[in-house]
Design a protein around this motif. Structure first.
Motif, PDB file in Angstrom:
ATOM      1  N   PHE A  89       0.833  -1.208   0.000  1.00  0.00           N
ATOM      2  CA  PHE A  89       0.000   0.000   0.000  1.00  0.00           C
ATOM      3  C   PHE A  89       0.867   1.258   0.000  1.00  0.00           C
ATOM      4  O   PHE A  89       0.631   2.187  -0.793  1.00  0.00           O
ATOM      5  N   LEU A  90       1.875   1.305   0.852  1.00  0.00           N
ATOM      6  CA  LEU A  90       2.739   2.487   0.927  1.00  0.00           C
ATOM      7  C   LEU A  90       3.526   2.684  -0.370  1.00  0.00           C
ATOM      8  O   LEU A  90       3.692   3.813  -0.836  1.00  0.00           O
ATOM      9  N   SER A  91       3.997   1.589  -0.946  1.00  0.00           N
ATOM     10  CA  SER A  91       4.775   1.685  -2.188  1.00  0.00           C
ATOM     11  C   SER A  91       3.930   2.208  -3.339  1.00  0.00           C
ATOM     12  O   SER A  91       4.408   2.983  -4.175  1.00  0.00           O
ATOM     13  N   ILE A  92       2.651   1.775  -3.384  1.00  0.00           N
ATOM     14  CA  ILE A  92       1.765   2.183  -4.482  1.00  0.00           C
ATOM     15  C   ILE A  92       1.238   3.598  -4.274  1.00  0.00           C
ATOM     16  O   ILE A  92       1.236   4.425  -5.194  1.00  0.00           O
ATOM     17  N   GLU A  93       0.795   3.901  -3.050  1.00  0.00           N
ATOM     18  CA  GLU A  93       0.161   5.186  -2.779  1.00  0.00           C
ATOM     19  C   GLU A  93       1.159   6.326  -2.592  1.00  0.00           C
ATOM     20  O   GLU A  93       0.824   7.488  -2.818  1.00  0.00           O
ATOM     21  N   LEU A  94       2.367   6.004  -2.185  1.00  0.00           N
ATOM     22  CA  LEU A  94       3.351   7.053  -1.903  1.00  0.00           C
ATOM     23  C   LEU A  94       4.647   6.792  -2.665  1.00  0.00           C
ATOM     24  O   LEU A  94       5.729   6.661  -2.082  1.00  0.00           O
TER      25      LEU A  94
END
Length: 632
Positions: free
Chosen positions: A279-284
């Motif tokens: 999630f963090l890699s995709i969203e940020l």
């Protein structure tokens, strides 16, 4: 020419594979990464230029002397540059700078610049080489400076490794030494056979070793989340602060992480961590995201005023369950925030403040943002000063002995005392145990502190013959670390024999934290009891103690924590009375802590307490002041 071509092609293939492996893995592009890329590039160019120079040398009749000369100048220049790139990588790896006290580096730089100048001007000076009329290369008077400079740069690399050997593990040291040794050996072999092309493959072997040992991208990635790990965060934030660049950090912690692992089982939590990482890699994607173990995540931005925006993105996602193959998991999180400021002086202070902030965030409400400000850094600065003073006091026997009287509940006379450590400093003032005991535990000097307090207490007892004043014993606290040390009984006996003080003059206090491993603790207590010592359980009710733990350990006295006592007098119930009765019926004496008024003292006596301790009778006082109290 065929052998040269084979070596060049083989080297290029290996270098291409390494480049693909290295470039396709995530990196932070720190200074050390850039230095390693520079080493890659110089090796690649050296191979290409070497191949071209070998070709024109082979077919020199087809090329003009100027073309032949220029190709060879380029090759020799890159040959020296490649060795210097290796030295530069080591200087960055070992966190050196060209302005440091290492004069060898300055010498190396001078040699490099002078040699490159001689190579680039050899078309006019003929000092390194010149092209004969038939097109062949003739070595000049200073031709061997190429080898002298290269080997000198390698020797400087050896000196760096030796100077900084304590910073690295044996594996890292070996991995640092071997590439330099291989290149140095290859340089000597090249000098003997006069064929520079072998150095291409030798350098690639060294690059492979350095890649595997220091620059393997997988070393910097957390296996579960696929985010950068804690080691990467330390390096990244260190470089940002050293550059005095602006930054913002948003961190979030999974609250009660250890308990969550117990509830959901480790595999499910690991799967959820993996989902959070995705999630963090995709969203940020434009931010650097790190996982720092134990449910701690950190996001670093080089922009300003984005903490609220990032917080909203993450908080919104955590309102929904994390779906894994095994089950759905809900997690509560709390946030910490830090913005670069002039008072932030070092990466170490940032890392320490973040660690403390995560601990405090665990106690905050869900979704709250705990901002790290100047006050946090001032607390940390004071902690550093306390640590320094504590270490100095331990070395100089400067820990002060304070004693707090323990009163017989019936006669209201002082019959004992508790030994307490104090530190005093001209700048910091009086430093209380609540501040320095935790530091002593974390810095590994708690046992030294405990032994010094034992020695001071024994010395006080011997010099003042406290028995004649009606003082039966003095309580001395043992830390949880001391209780786990199998040498504790012999150490206490050695101190006691040094001062010729009987064991009955000392009661040993153990906190609830020491009761984690009851088997070890029971063994320690039994050995000390056989030497004549008695034990008190300190601060009963403040932690995770229970009746079964107390039942199976040989205590003589139970000290009721002051918070339990105060709570009873705020909201009276039967809990305190029941606990006192339970212990006294088992033949144990009971000491009530935190007695602040006569009414409290009278009520606790009526409940059956054996001893009383608190500010109503006396605060902890210096040993000499205590002597005056009992002499009245």
């Amino acid at each position: 020419m065929t052998a040269t071509l084979n070596y060049a092609i083989s080297s290029l293939i290996v270098l291409f594979v390494l480049t693909c492996f290295y470039s396709l893995r995530p990196k932070l592009y720190l200074k050390v990464n850039k230095a390693f890329i520079l080493l890659f590039v110089t090796e690649f160019l050296s191979i290409l230029v070497g191949l071209a120079s070998a070709y024109v040398n082979k077919y020199c009749s087809y090329y003009s002397p100027a073309v032949i000369c220029n190709y060879n100048i380029l090759y020799y220049a890159f040959f020296i540059l490649r060795t210097f790139a290796l030295l530069y990588f080591y200087s960055v790896l070992f966190e050196m700078s060209f302005s440091s006290w290492h004069k060898l580096l300055t010498i190396g730089m001078i040699l490099f610049v002078v040699t490159e100048f001689l190579i680039l001007t050899t078309a006019f000076t003929r000092l390194i080489f010149y092209v004969a009329p038939d097109g062949h290369i003739v070595h000049g008077d200073l031709y061997n400076i190429i080898f002298i400079t290269s080997e000198s740069l390698l020797i400087i690399c050896f000196c760096y490794i030796a100077s900084y050997r304590k910073k690295f593990t044996n594996y890292e040291l070996l991995s640092a030494y071997v590439p330099v040794f291989i290149v140095l050996f290859g340089m000597a072999y090249t000098f003997m056979i006069k064929n520079f092309q072998y150095m291409n493959f030798i350098f690639i072997i060294s690059i492979i070793i350095l890649l595997l040992a220091f620059e393997n991208p997988d070393f910097h990635i957390d296996a579960r989340t696929k985010l950068f790990n804690r080691v990467s965060f330390v390096k990244y934030i260190t470089e940002i602060i050293n550059k005095k660049s602006d930054f913002q950090i948003l961190g979030f912690v999974i609250k009660n992480y250890s308990e969550k692992r117990s509830i959901f089982c480790g595999n499910q939590v690991d799967s959820t961590l993996s989902e959070i990482g995705k999630f963090l890699s995709i969203e940020l994607p434009s931010f650097k995201c790190f996982y720092s173990r134990n449910g701690h995540f950190l996001i670093v931005s080089r922009k300003k005023e984005i903490l609220g925006e990032l917080k909203n993105i993450i908080e919104s996602r955590f309102k929904f369950p994390w779906i894994t193959d095994s089950a759905n998991a809900y997690f509560d999180i709390a946030f910490i925030g830090l913005t670069s400021a002039p008072y932030i002086k070092s990466a170490e202070s940032v890392i320490s403040c973040i660690k403390l902030a995560f601990e405090d965030a665990e106690l905050c409400t869900e979704g709250s943002l705990l901002t790290i400000d100047r006050k946090n850094f001032e607390v940390l600065e004071r902690r550093g000063k306390v640590t320094k003073h504590l270490n100095a006091a331990l070395k100089s026997d400067g820990i002060q002995l304070y004693l707090q009287p323990i009163i017989d509940a019936k006669s209201r006379r002082i019959v004992s005392a508790e030994a307490l450590a104090r530190l005093e400093d001209d700048e910091l003032g009086l430093i209380y145990p609540a501040e320095f005991i935790n530091i002593a535990e974390k810095t590994g000097v708690i046992e030294d502190l405990g032994e010094q307090m034992l020695a001071k207490t024994f010395d006080f007892i011997k010099k003042n013959e406290i028995g004649k004043y009606g003082i039966k014993w003095i309580n001395v606290n043992l830390s949880p670390v001391q209780c786990q040390n199998f040498e504790l009984p012999s150490k206490i006996s050695e101190i006691a024999s040094r001062f010729s003080v009987p064991a009955q003059s000392i009661h040993l206090e153990i906190t609830e934290e020491s009761m984690i491993d009851t088997n070890v603790l029971n063994r320690q207590m039994q050995l000390l009891i056989s030497h004549g010592y008695d034990f008190s359980l300190d601060d009963y009710g403040s932690g995770f103690s229970n009746i079964m733990r107390v039942k199976h350990l040989p205590f003589n006295n139970i000290k009721i924590d002051m918070q339990i006592v105060w709570e009873h007098f705020k909201s009276p119930d039967t809990f305190l009375q029941s606990a006192i009765t339970l212990f006294t019926e088992r033949g144990l004496t009971v000491t009530a802590e935190g007695v602040e008024t006569k009414e409290m003292a009278d009520a606790l006596e009526a409940m059956g307490c054996t001893y009383l301790q608190g500010y109503y009778f006396s605060k902890p006082v210096p040993a000499q002041k205590f002597l005056e109290l009992i002499s009245k």
